[in-house]
Scaffold this active site. Structure first.
Site, short mmCIF file in Angstrom:
data_model
loop_
_atom_site.label_atom_id
_atom_site.label_comp_id
_atom_site.label_asym_id
_atom_site.label_seq_id
_atom_site.Cartn_x
_atom_site.Cartn_y
_atom_site.Cartn_z
CD GLU A 413 7.14 98.13 -0.77
OE1 GLU A 413 7.98 98.99 -0.46
OE2 GLU A 413 6.88 97.15 -0.05
C1 LIG Z 1 2.23 90.55 -6.23
C2 LIG Z 1 1.81 91.96 -5.94
C3 LIG Z 1 1.71 92.40 -4.62
C4 LIG Z 1 1.29 93.71 -4.33
N1 LIG Z 1 1.11 94.09 -3.02
C5 LIG Z 1 0.56 95.31 -2.76
C6 LIG Z 1 0.22 95.68 -1.41
O1 LIG Z 1 0.47 94.93 -0.44
N2 LIG Z 1 -0.39 96.87 -1.21
C7 LIG Z 1 -0.68 97.73 -2.23
O2 LIG Z 1 -1.25 98.79 -1.98
N3 LIG Z 1 -0.35 97.42 -3.51
C8 LIG Z 1 0.25 96.23 -3.80
N4 LIG Z 1 0.56 95.89 -5.10
C9 LIG Z 1 0.29 96.83 -6.17
C10 LIG Z 1 1.54 97.45 -6.77
O3 LIG Z 1 2.08 98.39 -5.88
C11 LIG Z 1 1.12 98.06 -8.13
O4 LIG Z 1 0.94 96.96 -9.00
C12 LIG Z 1 2.12 99.05 -8.67
O5 LIG Z 1 2.11 100.22 -7.91
C13 LIG Z 1 1.82 99.40 -10.14
O6 LIG Z 1 0.50 99.75 -10.32
P1 LIG Z 1 -0.35 99.04 -11.49
O7 LIG Z 1 -0.16 97.58 -11.37
O8 LIG Z 1 -1.72 99.56 -11.46
O9 LIG Z 1 0.38 99.47 -12.83
P2 LIG Z 1 0.12 100.81 -13.69
O10 LIG Z 1 0.00 101.98 -12.80
O11 LIG Z 1 -0.98 100.56 -14.65
O12 LIG Z 1 1.47 100.92 -14.48
C14 LIG Z 1 1.85 99.95 -15.48
C15 LIG Z 1 3.21 100.32 -16.03
O13 LIG Z 1 3.13 101.58 -16.69
C16 LIG Z 1 4.32 102.28 -16.57
N5 LIG Z 1 4.02 103.59 -15.95
C17 LIG Z 1 3.00 103.93 -15.15
N6 LIG Z 1 3.07 105.23 -14.81
C18 LIG Z 1 4.16 105.73 -15.44
C19 LIG Z 1 4.79 107.01 -15.49
N7 LIG Z 1 4.33 108.05 -14.78
N8 LIG Z 1 5.91 107.14 -16.22
C20 LIG Z 1 6.43 106.11 -16.91
N9 LIG Z 1 5.88 104.88 -16.90
C21 LIG Z 1 4.76 104.68 -16.17
C22 LIG Z 1 5.25 101.44 -15.68
O14 LIG Z 1 6.11 100.70 -16.50
C23 LIG Z 1 4.29 100.51 -14.96
O15 LIG Z 1 4.91 99.28 -14.61
C24 LIG Z 1 1.01 94.59 -5.39
C25 LIG Z 1 1.16 94.17 -6.72
C26 LIG Z 1 1.55 92.88 -6.99
C27 LIG Z 1 1.66 92.44 -8.43
#
Ligand SMILES: Cc1cc2nc3c(=O)[nH]c(=O)nc-3n(C[C@H](O)[C@H](O)[C@H](O)COP(=O)(O)OP(=O)(O)OC[C@H]3O[C@@H](n4cnc5c(N)ncnc54)[C@H](O)[C@@H]3O)c2cc1C
Length: 593
Positions: A413
């Protein structure tokens, strides 16, 4: 304008359109950034009205009984599944439609009352609380907020009982933190009766068990070659819905079904559009505001469990002929968990009350709540883990599970880094606009501009000189109130200085943003704690309680929080940022070459 600048301008314009629509009452957090203490929103400490409290107490009694008898968090973790009997039971207690209006079969609870329910579940099992959040706080929330009467009549009755389940599907491979980069396409059919959806979603909680999914996809913007995100109600029985992976194996919250699915030429009737076409990001952000509030409640529950477990062990385990609770380094951990748990609960209650009282804009506070509570919970779990020593490592105790479960909180989130930057930038926008007014007038003076710049200058200067009043009722809290007022003034001064020193490049300076956001979060947390403490003292006084209630955890929180705020502000001028960035750049360059 080069390509990067053009991209930046586009992003700023999109964010402005999305986040700042029309004039709104000044919220508490935005007020802090302007040097104000908007006391009406935070004092007195909100209470659930007596009539609702009775209903809530009955629900909590019923819920506790059900959870005691039927919820086995260790088994849920081992089996990587929440039994259908547990889901049905939660439905019977009303948990799955807690805030839905009674006319659709819901319980009509306020967000504050709902948070108490989620806290109780978060105390015991993170898989179950995340499941409930995905179904209720973000799943059917989109319907509750944006559904038409017809849509609500059609979908809600079965969802609020748990006969059917909901999910919220935003994330894709290319759209994680960058949520606006949704690639799933929704093409209108020639006759305009439906949209044809294509693309893939991943990491979606409840995807494989949901009967209704709120799915974000791009639709064309009429009269232009642009596209915008729109929210659709999709059901898995629609032809072309393909579940690619029903339960992605994972580290924590293993009981939740986190899935990946594809939509291949799925025809979705136009009646299934949720909210205005092209406003899907607004739908998503608003829904997440609610989700982040219950996130705070679940983290509060888990932090209380940490405290119970820590006290239990520290009172029984003996080493060096003493129980562990005799050692100061153990006491320090217990005290910190107690202080943080108190603050987490206070912040959750105040934020939920913003929603219940109809504040229009609480996105800063919900973001602060999410970052603050998830970071504090991680520390709490680490502390209690340490107190248990080697025994924490083994699966017969709940600690290793709690640690695995809690790690998602800082990512899901909205990753905490993204939200931290968001808090600083959205908060600084108000004073930033005033400085821009002054700067533009200096560059190009005109009569009209002069008067606006004068007003902006007066507002900035006034906030720098004035110490805001923090109106507490209890005499013994006046010193804290005075200190908080001074810290808000110092914070405002620091924000002004950062804006004047760095100007537009501050948009990229995340190390500066982090300190500003951290200070703002602690100011908000301290405010909530002070407000609650004041309420408790006044309540005891009104009821003639002779024994002074124990407020040591709240007092400790205020002392530690004030110290942290001073540290964050001092770090704005005394830091190793250049060295940090140079070291990271050197590592990044080395691996690239
Ligand atoms: C168990 C689980 C349940 C989930 N449930 C849902 C759901 O029900 N619905 C849904 O839509 N999504 C869901 N998600 C997705 C979740 O919201 C995303 O994993 C989250 O938004 C991060 O996106 P990403 O994993 O692509 O990480 P990325 O966007 O690749 O980011 C990786 C890391 O990079 C860093 N980062 C990224 N952007 C920036 C920035 N601008 N500035 C500084 N640092 C940055 C942060 O440290 C971040 O943790 C779920 C994820 C998990 C693991």
């Amino acid at each position: 304008m080069n390509k990067l600048d053009a991209q930046r301008q586009k992003e700023i314009q999109q964010a402005e359109e999305l986040l700042f629509t029309g004039p709104q009452a000044l919220g508490f957090a935005k007020g802090l950034f302007q040097g104000h203490f908007v006391s009406d929103w935070v004092m007195p400490y909100p209470r659930i009205p007596a009539a609702q409290q009775g209903e809530l107490d009955d629900t909590l009694t019923e819920l506790r009984k059900f959870l005691d008898e039927h919820l086995d968090p260790a088994e849920i973790d081992r089996q990587a599944d929440i039994p259908r009997s547990v889901i049905d039971g939660l439905g019977r207690v009303g948990v799955l439609g807690m805030t839905a209006p009674k006319e659709y079969g819901g319980r009509g609870f306020s967000q504050m009352a709902n948070c108490k329910v989620l806290e109780e579940i978060g105390r015991r099992c993170a898989s179950t609380s995340v499941f409930v959040n995905a179904h209720h706080s973000i799943g059917i929330r989109a319907l509750l907020l944006f559904g038409t009467h017809e849509q609500n009549q059609k979908w809600l009755p079965k969802l609020v009982t748990g006969e059917q389940l909901g999910a919220f599907a935003l994330t894709e491979k290319e759209a994680g933190s960058d949520a606006a980069n949704v690639q799933m396409q929704a093409r209108p059919s020639e006759d305009g009766s439906h949209f044809i959806l294509n693309g893939e979603k991943r990491y979606i909680t409840n995807a494989a068990i949901a009967h209704e999914l709120t799915v974000m996809a791009r639709t064309p913007v009429p009269g232009s070659d642009k596209t915008a995100v729109t929210a659709f109600l999709v059901t898995p029985d629609m032809p072309g819905f393909e579940m690619l992976e029903a339960r992605m194996p994972k580290m924590g919250i293993r009981g939740t079904a986190t899935g990946r699915f594809a939509l291949r030429d799925v025809k979705v009737p136009k009646e299934n559009i949720l909210g205005p076409q092209g406003k899907g990001l607004k739908v998503a952000l608003t829904v997440l505001d609610f989700g982040r509030t219950t996130f705070g409640a679940c983290c509060t529950g888990a932090a209380k469990t940490c405290l119970e477990l820590a006290v239990q062990h520290a009172n029984t385990r003996k080493q060096f002929n003493k129980t562990l609770g005799n050692f100061h380094l153990v006491k320090k951990k217990i005290a910190r968990i107690a202080a943080d748990a108190y603050a987490m609960e206070s912040m959750t209650t105040v934020t939920a009350a913003f929603i219940d009282r109809g504040l229009e804009d609480y996105m800063l506070e919900t973001a602060m709540l999410k970052v603050f509570t998830t970071e504090r919970l991680w520390e709490c779990i680490n502390d209690v883990f340490q107190i248990y020593g080697g025994s924490a490592y083994f699966v017969d105790l709940p600690l290793e599970r709690m640690m695995r479960d809690a790690r998602i909180n800082q990512i899901g989130e909205g990753a905490n880094e993204v939200l931290t930057s968001f808090i600083a930038l959205v908060g600084m926008r108000g004073p930033g606009m005033e400085f821009k007014e002054i700067y533009d007038t200096m560059m190009k003076p005109s009569r009209d501009r002069m008067s606006k710049a004068w007003a902006a200058g007066k507002s900035r200067l006034g906030a720098t000189i004035r110490v805001p009043d923090v109106p507490v009722q209890s005499d013994q809290l006046r010193d804290y109130a005075r200190q908080l007022g001074h810290l808000i003034r110092r914070f405002n001064f620091a924000v002004n200085r950062a804006l004047i020193t760095y100007r537009e490049p501050i948009l990229d300076m995340q190390l500066v943003q982090e300190r500003i956001a951290n200070a703002a979060m602690d100011l908000f947390a301290s405010t909530c704690v002070l407000s609650r403490l004041d309420g408790e003292i006044q309540f005891a006084r009104r009821n003639g309680d002779a024994a002074a209630p124990d407020h040591s955890a709240a007092n400790l929180f205020l002392r530690q929080s004030f110290r942290r705020i001073r540290g964050f502000l001092a770090g704005l001028t005394n830091n190793d940022d250049k060295s940090v960035l140079a070291t990271a750049d050197s590592c990044l360059a080395e691996l690239r070459s």
